[in-house]
Scaffold this active site. Structure first.
Site, PDB file in Angstrom:
ATOM      1  N   ARG A   1       0.818  -0.993   0.108  1.00 14.34           N
ATOM      2  CA  ARG A   1      -0.005   0.477   0.469  1.00 14.34           C
ATOM      3  C   ARG A   1       1.127   1.215   0.165  1.00 14.34           C
ATOM      4  NH1 ARG A   1      -2.631   1.185   6.355  1.00 14.34           N
ATOM      5  NH2 ARG A   1      -0.021  -0.061   7.069  1.00 14.34           N
TER       6      ARG A   1
ATOM      7  N   ASP B   1      -6.048  -3.798   1.020  1.00 13.37           N
ATOM      8  CA  ASP B   1      -6.871  -2.876  -0.058  1.00 13.37           C
ATOM      9  C   ASP B   1      -6.022  -1.879  -0.256  1.00 13.37           C
ATOM     10  OD1 ASP B   1      -6.742  -0.855   2.181  1.00 13.37           O
ATOM     11  OD2 ASP B   1      -8.680  -1.043   2.103  1.00 13.37           O
TER      12      ASP B   1
ATOM     13  N   ASP C   1      10.540  -6.914   8.407  1.00 11.50           N
ATOM     14  CA  ASP C   1      10.422  -6.364   7.018  1.00 11.50           C
ATOM     15  C   ASP C   1      10.376  -4.970   7.590  1.00 11.50           C
ATOM     16  OD1 ASP C   1       8.475  -7.881   8.694  1.00 11.50           O
ATOM     17  OD2 ASP C   1       7.022  -5.767   7.101  1.00 11.50           O
TER      18      ASP C   1
ATOM     19  N   ASP D   1       7.798   2.073  10.211  1.00 14.28           N
ATOM     20  CA  ASP D   1       6.514   0.938  10.267  1.00 14.28           C
ATOM     21  C   ASP D   1       6.010   1.606  11.990  1.00 14.28           C
ATOM     22  OD1 ASP D   1       6.667   0.519   7.917  1.00 14.28           O
ATOM     23  OD2 ASP D   1       6.475  -1.372   7.997  1.00 14.28           O
TER      24      ASP D   1
HETATM   25  P1  AMP Z   1       2.898  -4.007   8.286  1.00 16.67           P
HETATM   26  O1  AMP Z   1       2.300  -4.531   9.180  1.00 16.67           O
HETATM   27  O2  AMP Z   1       2.423  -2.358   8.139  1.00 16.67           O
HETATM   28  O3  AMP Z   1       4.809  -3.476   8.509  1.00 16.67           O
HETATM   29  O4  AMP Z   1       3.123  -4.763   6.573  1.00 16.67           O
HETATM   30  C1  AMP Z   1       2.892  -5.633   6.829  1.00 16.67           C
HETATM   31  C2  AMP Z   1       2.949  -5.998   5.198  1.00 16.67           C
HETATM   32  O5  AMP Z   1       1.180  -6.221   4.915  1.00 16.67           O
HETATM   33  C3  AMP Z   1       3.351  -4.857   4.635  1.00 16.67           C
HETATM   34  O6  AMP Z   1       3.636  -5.750   3.033  1.00 16.67           O
HETATM   35  C4  AMP Z   1       2.347  -4.105   3.717  1.00 16.67           C
HETATM   36  O7  AMP Z   1       2.812  -3.574   2.400  1.00 16.67           O
HETATM   37  C5  AMP Z   1       1.292  -4.868   3.411  1.00 16.67           C
HETATM   38  N1  AMP Z   1      -0.814  -4.266   4.041  1.00 16.67           N
HETATM   39  C6  AMP Z   1      -0.594  -3.176   5.357  1.00 16.67           C
HETATM   40  N2  AMP Z   1      -1.688  -3.178   5.456  1.00 16.67           N
HETATM   41  C7  AMP Z   1      -2.031  -3.193   3.773  1.00 16.67           C
HETATM   42  C8  AMP Z   1      -3.068  -2.471   3.594  1.00 16.67           C
HETATM   43  N3  AMP Z   1      -4.093  -1.820   3.841  1.00 16.67           N
HETATM   44  N4  AMP Z   1      -3.432  -3.097   2.536  1.00 16.67           N
HETATM   45  C9  AMP Z   1      -2.655  -3.761   1.823  1.00 16.67           C
HETATM   46  N5  AMP Z   1      -1.322  -4.245   2.531  1.00 16.67           N
HETATM   47  C10 AMP Z   1      -1.211  -3.971   3.188  1.00 16.67           C
HETATM   48 MG    MG Z   2       5.647  -2.869   7.642  1.00 16.33          MG
END
Ligand code: AMP
Ligand code: MG
Length: 534
Positions: A130, A162, A289, A299
């Site tokens: 996203r 989304d 990540d 993040d």
């Molecule tokens: P995060 O927990 O924010 O570090 O995200 C973990 C993974 O989920 C990453 O690859 C993000 O890009 C993906 N991600 C988190 N929220 C969304 C979203 N609403 N739509 C698409 N990908 C998401």
């Molecule tokens: Mg992340």
């Protein structure tokens, strides 16, 4: 010393949020002075070194336009420090770019590919699901920075998501990352926030938003894992060369550059973790990540600063095992760095000449983390106790205080801040002891502390001044963050968000008029969990 942030001046708001945000036809708000702004005024001067890497490193795609972009905030100081014109960013054309409705001249939007261990489970393909990297700009400090839109629409890496972000988490990241920067902690930053005029569906229906994030880069441990997991040693090497050129140029001169890269990342992460611990910061989702190669905090999800000191504290609602609890953070970082060493192993082996020598090199590098982290943490604790010389027993003295704070539910930030006054003389003890359920627990500790202070040569007044640079008065207290987010999400009222940003932008100054921001939540205000809400 705990370094002070470079961008501590207050942030100006250029535009006020408009309540008719759900109307797709409503024009973007612009101040009268900026209306009719020349389209070409928004000059980023983008460079695109990441886009020059092989195609398998990313997916090229533009952000997805939104219904009705409106500006919430431009970070004026940060914009200026990046050589960007804040007024141009806040113009009609600027806001279109910040919302992803228009692609800036020179931008080559990309979604980065990466993998990662999430709560210990390996996912071979995560990637920017996203987010779009627009390009890189050179800061006035000579550093190259990524500009990324977060919440800018689906990408080939979205999986079931989304591609969008809700307003609450965008504002949380804005506040907490700016607070970290002002506290002197390496961190990604927030250049702007806009609302989209669209709703996103989470636990409930919420207003959508896009954050413009600035980072030294978006390379993560998971980026290395992405190539390593595919047995793509050439990709790993190219990524390592890129990371060296961008973040660790001195490693290029080393006999073993890839080992020097690993050493560099370990060193910066050890110091980063020490800073988190010294401020009571809990990241919440220390997946690989979310572990940056540049050594920045990245993040911000269910992160928070502790109030009552409790080493077992966990904030994230999904962290049921306490994997990323406060006291486990250094272990978690070491675990993540071990995954980095693993991913780098093929190039470390080639560089060292044999499998055995490559493995030994990786283990040697990893062994440095613990001592580096502890040395940085202990040095920081000494500063917090007003000890500017080093004596055996200092770490024990600090540990003893922490244990008493835990047993007495003393507020982490306030105890250390009030201890600054006690550093000038016993008159200052009153404020500290009042924070302990049993004030006598502080008194008996303070007796030993004062004996130790006699070995220091500074005056009480100097000591207090130095201690104040190590222990902030203001952190973004979770109930204050939640209240600011609620007002914005429920009532389109951004006043509290603005106030809180102002409070956290000068964390080491005493500002008696802001006392209510310096005190812990009352029991009924307590927020003990934060949700990903992503
Ligand atoms: P995060 O927990 O924010 O570090 O995200 C973990 C993974 O989920 C990453 O690859 C993000 O890009 C993906 N991600 C988190 N929220 C969304 C979203 N609403 N739509 C698409 N990908 C998401
Ligand atoms: Mg992340």
């Amino acid at each position: 010393m705990v370094k002070r942030g470079h961008f501590v001046a207050s942030n100006l708001t250029l535009h006020v949020f408009n309540k008719s945000m759900s109307s797709p036809d409503a024009p973007v708000i612009g101040s009268p002075a900026l209306s009719g702004c020349d389209r070409d005024l928004v000059r980023f001067g983008f460079e695109n070194t990441y886009a020059r890497l092989p195609e398998r490193f990313y997916a090229r795609l533009d952000p997805t336009p939104v219904a009705a972009p409106r500006l919430v905030k431009v970070n004026v100081e940060l914009a200026l420090s990046l050589g960007l014109d804040p007024e141009a960013l806040a113009s009609v054309r600027g806001v279109e770019i910040l919302a992803g409705n228009s692609v800036a001249e020179g931008a080559e939007p990309l979604a980065l590919a990466y993998a990662g261990h999430q709560f210990g489970h390996f996912v071979p393909q995560l990637g920017d699901g996203r987010a779009n990297l627009l390009g890189e700009v050179m800061g006035r400090d000579g550093v190259r920075y990524d500009l990324q839109l977060k919440g800018s629409g689906p990408t080939p890496f979205s999986r079931r998501g989304d591609g969008r972000a809700a307003l609450g988490p965008v504002l949380r990241e804005y506040i907490v990352s700016e607070a970290m920067a002002a506290l002197g902690v390496p961190t990604t930053r927030a250049l702007a926030a806009v609302t989209t005029g669209e709703r996103v569906l989470r636990e409930t229906d919420l207003p959508g938003a896009v954050l413009t994030r600035v980072a030294a880069s978006h390379l993560r441990v998971g980026t290395f894992q992405y190539f390593a997991a595919q047995g793509d040693t050439e990709g790993t090497r190219k990524l390592a060369d890129y990371a060296i050129a961008r973040h660790y140029p001195e490693a290029a001169q080393a006999t073993h550059p890839y080992r020097a890269l690993l050493d560099g990342v370990i060193f910066r992460q050890a110091h980063l973790l020490a800073q988190w611990m010294l401020l009571g910061f809990i990241h919440g989702v220390m997946n690989t990540d979310n572990t940056s190669i540049s050594g920045e905090t990245i993040d911000y999800g269910p992160c928070a600063f502790m109030e009552a000191y409790d080493p077992a504290m966990v904030f994230s609602s999904i962290d049921r095992q306490g994997r990323y609890s406060y006291s486990n953070q250094a272990n978690a970082a070491h675990w993540n760095l071990t995954r980095l060493a693993e991913a780098l192993l093929p190039v470390l082996v080639q560089e060292a000449g044999s499998e055995e020598a490559g493995l030994a090199s990786a283990y040697e590098a990893l062994a440095a983390f613990g001592p580096q982290f502890e040395a940085a943490r202990d040095a920081g604790l000494r500063r917090k106790l007003g000890l500017f010389t080093e004596r055996e027993g200092d770490a024990g003295l600090a540990q003893d205080l922490l244990e008493r704070m835990a047993a007495n539910h003393a507020d982490f930030t306030l105890t250390f801040r009030r201890l600054c006054d006690a550093g000038a003389g016993p008159e200052g003890d009153r404020g500290v002891r009042a924070l302990f359920a049993d004030p006598g627990a502080y008194d008996s500790w303070a007796t030993g502390w004062r004996r130790r202070l006699e070995e220091e040569s500074v005056s009480g007044r100097e000591r207090t001044a130095m201690m104040r640079m190590a222990s902030p008065a203001f952190i973004p207290r979770n109930h204050m963050v939640e209240a600011a987010l609620d007002a914005a999400v429920e009532r389109q009222d951004f006043q509290r968000f603005e106030e809180l940003l102002d409070v956290v932008s000068r964390p080491y100054e005493d500002r008696p008029e802001l006392a209510r921001y310096a005190t812990p939540a009352r029991p009924e205000e307590c927020v003990s969990q934060t949700f990903c809400g992503t």
